[in-house]
Design a protein around this motif. Structure first.
Motif, PDB file in Angstrom:
ATOM      1  N   GLN A  97      -3.353   6.579  -4.436  1.00  0.00           N
ATOM      2  CA  GLN A  97      -3.353   5.599  -3.344  1.00  0.00           C
ATOM      3  C   GLN A  97      -4.751   5.533  -2.741  1.00  0.00           C
ATOM      4  OE1 GLN A  97      -0.315   6.167  -0.373  1.00  0.00           O
ATOM      5  NE2 GLN A  97      -0.731   4.206   0.593  1.00  0.00           N
ATOM      6  N   TYR A 103       2.382  -1.140   4.662  1.00  0.00           N
ATOM      7  CA  TYR A 103       2.820   0.201   4.269  1.00  0.00           C
ATOM      8  C   TYR A 103       3.836   0.737   5.268  1.00  0.00           C
ATOM      9  CZ  TYR A 103      -1.027   1.035   7.544  1.00  0.00           C
ATOM     10  OH  TYR A 103      -1.860   1.001   8.627  1.00  0.00           O
ATOM     11  N   HIS A 132      -1.458  11.654  -0.979  1.00  0.00           N
ATOM     12  CA  HIS A 132      -1.358  10.272  -1.456  1.00  0.00           C
ATOM     13  C   HIS A 132      -2.609   9.827  -2.212  1.00  0.00           C
ATOM     14  CE1 HIS A 132       2.157   8.721   1.218  1.00  0.00           C
ATOM     15  NE2 HIS A 132       2.384   9.937   0.743  1.00  0.00           N
ATOM     16  N   ASP A 136       2.549   6.398   6.737  1.00  0.00           N
ATOM     17  CA  ASP A 136       1.344   6.271   5.930  1.00  0.00           C
ATOM     18  C   ASP A 136       0.209   5.720   6.788  1.00  0.00           C
ATOM     19  OD1 ASP A 136      -0.303   6.367   3.695  1.00  0.00           O
ATOM     20  OD2 ASP A 136       1.095   5.299   2.409  1.00  0.00           O
ATOM     21  N   TRP A 171       0.868  -1.185   0.000  1.00  0.00           N
ATOM     22  CA  TRP A 171       0.000   0.000   0.000  1.00  0.00           C
ATOM     23  C   TRP A 171       0.900   1.229   0.000  1.00  0.00           C
ATOM     24  CZ3 TRP A 171      -4.693   1.459  -1.095  1.00  0.00           C
ATOM     25  CH2 TRP A 171      -5.310   2.540  -0.491  1.00  0.00           C
ATOM     26  N   VAL A 208      -4.155   3.859   6.379  1.00  0.00           N
ATOM     27  CA  VAL A 208      -5.258   3.414   5.531  1.00  0.00           C
ATOM     28  C   VAL A 208      -6.556   3.794   6.232  1.00  0.00           C
ATOM     29  CG1 VAL A 208      -5.296   1.079   6.500  1.00  0.00           C
ATOM     30  CG2 VAL A 208      -6.258   1.473   4.250  1.00  0.00           C
ATOM     31  N   SER A 233      -5.537   6.512   1.396  1.00  0.00           N
ATOM     32  CA  SER A 233      -4.442   6.810   2.315  1.00  0.00           C
ATOM     33  C   SER A 233      -4.801   8.094   3.046  1.00  0.00           C
ATOM     34  CB  SER A 233      -3.140   7.012   1.542  1.00  0.00           C
ATOM     35  OG  SER A 233      -2.154   7.552   2.401  1.00  0.00           O
TER      36      SER A 233
END
Length: 166
Positions: A120, A65, A115, A69, A35, A71, A110
């Motif tokens: 992403q 990731y 991102h 970062d 990711w 998610v 993200s």
């Protein structure tokens, strides 16, 4: 005596048949890429990856990731706008496992500034066990394959066995 032995063998065979229907999968998002922000000319990388998969209720997706970062699972609108201010779910552990516990579309971005706009982000479409067994029912209706009652039992067992027990 023969009836008891036959019944026992039948029950054992049915147990192993239905146990094999428990087929939940963990998907590694992006495979070896993980990711991360995709290359500039490949902003659909994650959607192309997800559209090549068949996700069902009970499956999980693993996001791997870097430390800077994150998610997020967000609404469709927040996905489209790359808005990270109202996530339904957030994780920044570097190794996130997300359980797909409902059918329909789930939207991931993200949470790191810029991102999402650089690609992403990803839409995952989760089908129901009923959708998954549609082919079995269609086959039965056309005269081949499983009987309709068997297809219904497969749908029920498949839905139950993928539930987490923790």
């Amino acid at each position: 005596m023969a009836t008891a032995t036959s019944s026992c063998l039948l029950l054992t065979a049915l147990f192993f048949f239905f146990f094999n229907l428990c087929d939940c999968t963990e998907f590694q998002v992006g495979e070896t890429t993980g990711w991360t922000v995709p290359p500039r000319n490949d902003t659909e990388f994650y959607n192309n990856w997800a559209s090549a998969k068949r996700f069902t209720i009970g499956d999980t997706i693993r996001f791997s990731y870097g430390k800077k970062d994150s998610v997020m699972e967000v609404s469709k609108r927040d996905y489209e706008d790359c808005n990270s201010t109202r996530p339904n779910y957030f994780s920044n552990t570097g190794d996130t496992i997300f359980a797909l516990n409902r059918s329909g579309r789930s939207y991931f971005i993200s949470g790191t500034a810029g991102h999402c706009r650089n690609g992403q982000r990803m839409v995952v479409w989760v089908i129901t066990q009923q959708d998954h067994s549609h082919a079995a029912r269609s086959s039965a209706a056309s005269g081949g394959g499983l009987a309709p009652i068997t297809a219904a039992v497969i749908t029920i067992i498949g839905s139950v066995c993928c539930l987490p027990f923790f």
